[in-house]
Design a protein around this motif. Sequence first.
Motif, mmCIF file in Angstrom:
data_model
loop_
_atom_site.group_PDB
_atom_site.id
_atom_site.type_symbol
_atom_site.label_atom_id
_atom_site.label_comp_id
_atom_site.label_asym_id
_atom_site.label_seq_id
_atom_site.Cartn_x
_atom_site.Cartn_y
_atom_site.Cartn_z
ATOM 1 N N GLY A 131 60.565 -26.891 -41.374
ATOM 2 C CA GLY A 131 59.275 -27.454 -42.194
ATOM 3 C C GLY A 131 57.811 -26.674 -41.794
ATOM 4 O O GLY A 131 58.377 -25.639 -41.478
ATOM 5 N N VAL A 132 56.519 -26.963 -41.634
ATOM 6 C CA VAL A 132 55.199 -26.452 -42.309
ATOM 7 C C VAL A 132 54.023 -26.925 -41.024
ATOM 8 O O VAL A 132 54.274 -28.370 -41.138
ATOM 9 C CB VAL A 132 54.655 -25.552 -43.297
ATOM 10 N N LYS A 133 53.876 -26.443 -40.160
ATOM 11 C CA LYS A 133 53.266 -26.770 -39.418
ATOM 12 C C LYS A 133 51.847 -27.679 -40.512
ATOM 13 O O LYS A 133 51.509 -27.387 -41.408
ATOM 14 C CB LYS A 133 52.254 -26.038 -38.446
ATOM 15 N N VAL A 134 51.260 -29.151 -39.349
ATOM 16 C CA VAL A 134 50.622 -29.431 -40.360
ATOM 17 C C VAL A 134 49.164 -28.571 -40.691
ATOM 18 O O VAL A 134 48.431 -29.415 -41.504
ATOM 19 C CB VAL A 134 50.385 -30.604 -39.772
ATOM 20 N N GLU A 135 48.750 -28.033 -39.825
ATOM 21 C CA GLU A 135 47.285 -27.239 -39.457
ATOM 22 C C GLU A 135 47.861 -26.231 -40.494
ATOM 23 O O GLU A 135 46.489 -26.515 -41.859
ATOM 24 C CB GLU A 135 46.994 -26.896 -38.133
ATOM 25 N N SER A 136 49.190 -25.564 -40.954
ATOM 26 C CA SER A 136 48.881 -24.419 -41.873
ATOM 27 C C SER A 136 48.788 -25.288 -43.584
ATOM 28 O O SER A 136 48.788 -24.932 -44.447
ATOM 29 C CB SER A 136 50.071 -23.575 -42.068
ATOM 30 N N ALA A 137 49.479 -26.187 -43.844
ATOM 31 C CA ALA A 137 49.862 -27.663 -44.699
ATOM 32 C C ALA A 137 48.339 -27.636 -45.386
ATOM 33 O O ALA A 137 47.638 -27.713 -46.953
ATOM 34 C CB ALA A 137 50.832 -28.307 -44.356
ATOM 35 N N ILE A 138 47.807 -28.595 -44.719
ATOM 36 C CA ILE A 138 46.423 -28.702 -44.929
ATOM 37 C C ILE A 138 45.433 -27.561 -44.981
ATOM 38 O O ILE A 138 44.025 -27.909 -46.244
ATOM 39 C CB ILE A 138 45.651 -29.838 -44.145
ATOM 40 N N TYR B 84 47.342 -35.942 -38.066
ATOM 41 C CA TYR B 84 45.982 -34.642 -38.043
ATOM 42 C C TYR B 84 45.528 -34.528 -36.493
ATOM 43 O O TYR B 84 45.604 -32.890 -36.222
ATOM 44 C CB TYR B 84 44.802 -34.972 -38.203
ATOM 45 N N VAL B 85 46.129 -35.451 -35.556
ATOM 46 C CA VAL B 85 45.630 -34.998 -33.410
ATOM 47 C C VAL B 85 46.220 -33.493 -33.608
ATOM 48 O O VAL B 85 46.069 -32.688 -33.158
ATOM 49 C CB VAL B 85 45.122 -36.000 -33.415
ATOM 50 N N TRP B 86 47.859 -33.949 -33.688
ATOM 51 C CA TRP B 86 49.134 -32.819 -33.550
ATOM 52 C C TRP B 86 49.131 -31.784 -34.484
ATOM 53 O O TRP B 86 50.082 -31.755 -34.567
ATOM 54 C CB TRP B 86 50.055 -33.873 -32.613
ATOM 55 N N ARG B 87 48.221 -31.780 -35.267
ATOM 56 C CA ARG B 87 48.472 -30.952 -36.559
ATOM 57 C C ARG B 87 48.785 -29.407 -36.094
ATOM 58 O O ARG B 87 49.585 -28.756 -36.527
ATOM 59 C CB ARG B 87 47.028 -30.639 -37.420
ATOM 60 N N SER B 88 48.649 -28.452 -34.876
ATOM 61 C CA SER B 88 49.168 -27.782 -34.518
ATOM 62 C C SER B 88 50.182 -27.178 -34.079
ATOM 63 O O SER B 88 50.565 -26.123 -33.724
ATOM 64 C CB SER B 88 47.726 -26.736 -33.365
ATOM 65 N N ARG B 89 50.852 -28.844 -33.725
ATOM 66 C CA ARG B 89 52.154 -28.755 -33.139
ATOM 67 C C ARG B 89 53.127 -29.210 -34.210
ATOM 68 O O ARG B 89 54.604 -29.328 -34.139
ATOM 69 C CB ARG B 89 52.446 -29.047 -31.517
ATOM 70 N N ALA B 90 53.117 -30.237 -35.010
ATOM 71 C CA ALA B 90 53.592 -31.201 -35.540
ATOM 72 C C ALA B 90 53.713 -30.495 -36.999
ATOM 73 O O ALA B 90 53.589 -29.389 -37.205
ATOM 74 C CB ALA B 90 52.995 -32.529 -36.313
ATOM 75 N N PHE C 195 50.771 -32.846 -48.860
ATOM 76 C CA PHE C 195 50.792 -32.289 -48.185
ATOM 77 C C PHE C 195 52.061 -30.755 -48.364
ATOM 78 O O PHE C 195 51.856 -29.603 -47.965
ATOM 79 C CB PHE C 195 50.377 -31.958 -46.728
ATOM 80 N N ALA C 196 52.950 -30.571 -48.137
ATOM 81 C CA ALA C 196 54.127 -29.625 -47.975
ATOM 82 C C ALA C 196 53.978 -28.526 -48.814
ATOM 83 O O ALA C 196 54.127 -29.123 -49.990
ATOM 84 C CB ALA C 196 55.265 -30.588 -48.156
ATOM 85 N N PRO C 197 53.623 -27.320 -48.470
ATOM 86 C CA PRO C 197 53.608 -26.801 -49.166
ATOM 87 C C PRO C 197 54.410 -26.415 -51.170
ATOM 88 O O PRO C 197 54.008 -25.872 -52.092
ATOM 89 C CB PRO C 197 54.255 -24.800 -48.825
#
Length: 364
Positions: free
Chosen positions: A9-16, A232-238, A278-280
Amino acid sequence: MARPRPWQGVKVESAIAGPHNNLTLIRLGLALAVVVSHAFSVTTGELSDEPLVASTGFTLGEHAVNGFFAISGFLVTMSFDRRGWRDYAIARTLRIAPGLIVAVLAVSLLLGSAMTTLPIGEYLGSPSLRRFITATLTSFKSNTELPGVFSNNPLVLPMGTVWTLKYEVMCYVGVFLVGLLGLLQSRAVALVLVAGLALGLVGLGLLLPDAPKGMETALRLPLIFAFGGALYVWRSRARFSGLLVLVLLLATWLSAGTFLYKTLLFLASTYGILWLAFAPALTRFSYEPKADLSYGTYLYGWPIQQSLHTLWPSMAAGALLAPSLAVTLLVAAASWYLIEKPALGLKAKALGRRTLRTIEPAAP
């Protein structure tokens, strides 16, 4: 640095950070699902008649509310993080209060006056009318009746969906307090909060499987909200991964009939709805409607269905559905353009456009 595998998948921070999302469409779909679900209970008075109860243990409307809380937890946490407490408080108040106040007054004074079996003077002078307005606006009570309104319906409640706003506001306050303590960005706090609520729900299923519905709801909605916020808080890792969605759904299906089922269901649906948003791969060609009709649809769907059932009591759920959806969407559009959108304009002025642009959460 090696590129992630497709299944990762893609990192949450990238997706948002992407230019598109499916939030408006998903929220409208969730609100319409609530209306579809309630077409059954409004006509029969039995919640068990709603879709999906037999197969999942929850109504279609309850699943939709879960989706609202998942999105809200994610976006409200992001809102505080990007805005700070003053802007957060203004934004949340102006998003919820104007639409709700107008809806309560419209249902109680306009719709109630048209539908009551009492003389209009007696209705408008009734203490029950004042009690309905006060209780609905201050404590989000859904079980307060209007005098002579819907009295022959299987369910007499005029606004049967506002009870969820109590939990929504409680979660808002929770984010506010955690943010004031400077702990909003703590991954450990987010993890402990989700784990604690999940364990509480597992324990309830194990020790009190026949516990009152309200006790379960008091854990269910905060858990879903907290998990959304934790992503959201774990967005850089999740990451948002379709494979993980399938794994969670499979685990939920395998746990059916056990004390783990409900907790896994709520976690899976939270992750799944945010993946859809959010998934690209799913947002690349998304279309975002200019009007967000979800809040108005959620508020007005129930009283409109109640009114139609009063006028045509022999109408079955399937027959009620089409006209109730059409009228609800028209009223929701009026609510958006006349009340909610202008309130968002006031919010922009109040905030002075000082903050980073963020996606706006809409209350269920």
